[in-house]
Design a protein around this motif. Structure first.
Motif, PDB file in Angstrom:
ATOM      1  N   LYS A  36     -13.936 100.436 -97.133  1.00 51.71           N
ATOM      2  CA  LYS A  36     -14.135 101.853 -96.776  1.00 51.71           C
ATOM      3  C   LYS A  36     -15.618 102.165 -96.660  1.00 51.71           C
ATOM      4  O   LYS A  36     -16.348 102.154 -97.652  1.00 51.71           O
ATOM      5  N   MET A  37     -16.023 102.423 -95.435  1.00 45.65           N
ATOM      6  CA  MET A  37     -17.429 102.747 -95.160  1.00 45.65           C
ATOM      7  C   MET A  37     -17.469 103.775 -94.039  1.00 45.65           C
ATOM      8  O   MET A  37     -16.576 103.804 -93.200  1.00 45.65           O
TER       9      MET A  37
ATOM     10  N   ASP B 192     -17.707  95.786 -97.077  1.00 43.66           N
ATOM     11  CA  ASP B 192     -16.862  96.690 -97.843  1.00 43.66           C
ATOM     12  C   ASP B 192     -15.745  97.167 -96.907  1.00 43.66           C
ATOM     13  O   ASP B 192     -15.887  97.114 -95.681  1.00 43.66           O
TER      14      ASP B 192
ATOM     15  N   GLU C 269     -22.118  97.889 -97.458  1.00 48.51           N
ATOM     16  CA  GLU C 269     -21.417  98.534 -98.580  1.00 48.51           C
ATOM     17  C   GLU C 269     -22.035  99.924 -98.719  1.00 48.51           C
ATOM     18  O   GLU C 269     -23.250 100.052 -98.789  1.00 48.51           O
TER      19      GLU C 269
ATOM     20  N   GLU D  26     -21.704 102.125-101.134  1.00 49.36           N
ATOM     21  CA  GLU D  26     -22.164 102.552-102.457  1.00 49.36           C
ATOM     22  C   GLU D  26     -23.470 101.822-102.781  1.00 49.36           C
ATOM     23  O   GLU D  26     -23.486 100.600-102.963  1.00 49.36           O
TER      24      GLU D  26
HETATM   25 MG   LIG Z   1     -16.948 101.935 -99.672  1.00 48.05          MG
END
Ligand SMILES: [Mg+2]
Length: 201
Positions: free
Chosen positions: A56-57, A54, A9, A11
């Motif tokens: 979007k990475m 996740d 992830e 974030e």
């Molecule tokens: Mg992301």
């Protein structure tokens, strides 16, 4: 023994929360990463029971990582997503994703999602193993049948052309195979092709 889990992830705050929640629930978080490509590498080398990814990475998006994990049958996959779009769900299913967590998630959402994914992965591996076993058996049966057909044709030729009895024809094939340390099937093929005749070798 605690199940080993990798999380990916980008974030940092969500990653940290997720890691803490998983540890509090008794899981063993063996790696927590912020990039998809690094997550895939970690799954390949550390072989966890599950990967929480996740979407979007940087490096590689979560669905592509899931697809690679699925293709190599490495572990169960749980997707972390902020959206619940239909297209994503379908894409995720095709990528072999076994459960979802929708952000913002609560500690209570984690265990059911992970346990569901683990159970589905185990079931999938069982089914794949069983299919493999059935295919193997099928291949062996086909081979046996093919050998049987070739032996019958060779015996028929020996009986027709050299007036051997059926048991003598079979003994000839067997003995030649033993003497040449070859397979009865190969000997039979030589007889059918006319390259091997009784009385010579
Ligand atoms: Mg992301």
């Amino acid at each position: 023994m605690a199940q080993r889990i990798i999380i990916a992830e980008d974030e940092a705050i969500i990653r940290r929360d997720l890691k803490e929640m998983l540890i509090a629930e008794g899981y063993d978080v063996v790696a927590d990463l912020g990039r998809g490509d690094e997550a895939l590498e970690a799954v390949r080398t550390m072989r966890p029971a599950a990967a929480v990814l996740d979407v979007k990475m940087p490096g590689m998006d979560g669905l592509s990582v899931a697809e690679a994990i699925n293709a190599e049958q490495l572990c169960a996959v749980i997707i972390l997503t902020a959206f619940s779009q239909r297209s994503l769900v379908e894409q995720a299913r095709e990528a072999g994703v076994m459960a979802y967590l929708v952000k913002p998630f609560q500690a209570g959402d984690l265990v059911p999602a992970i346990e569901l994914a683990l159970a589905r992965f185990d079931e999938k591996m069982l089914v794949e193993g069983e299919l493999e076993r059935i295919h193997d058996e099928h291949r062996k049966l086909e081979e046996k049948l093919e050998t049987r057909v070739i032996l019958d044709r060779a015996k028929a030729r020996l009986m027709d052309e050299y007036q051997l009895s059926e048991s003598d024809a079979f003994r000839f094939l067997q003995k030649t195979a033993m003497d040449t340390r070859g397979k009865v099937k190969d000997v039979a093929e030589r007889v059918i092709d006319g390259n091997l005749k009784p009385g010579r070798s």
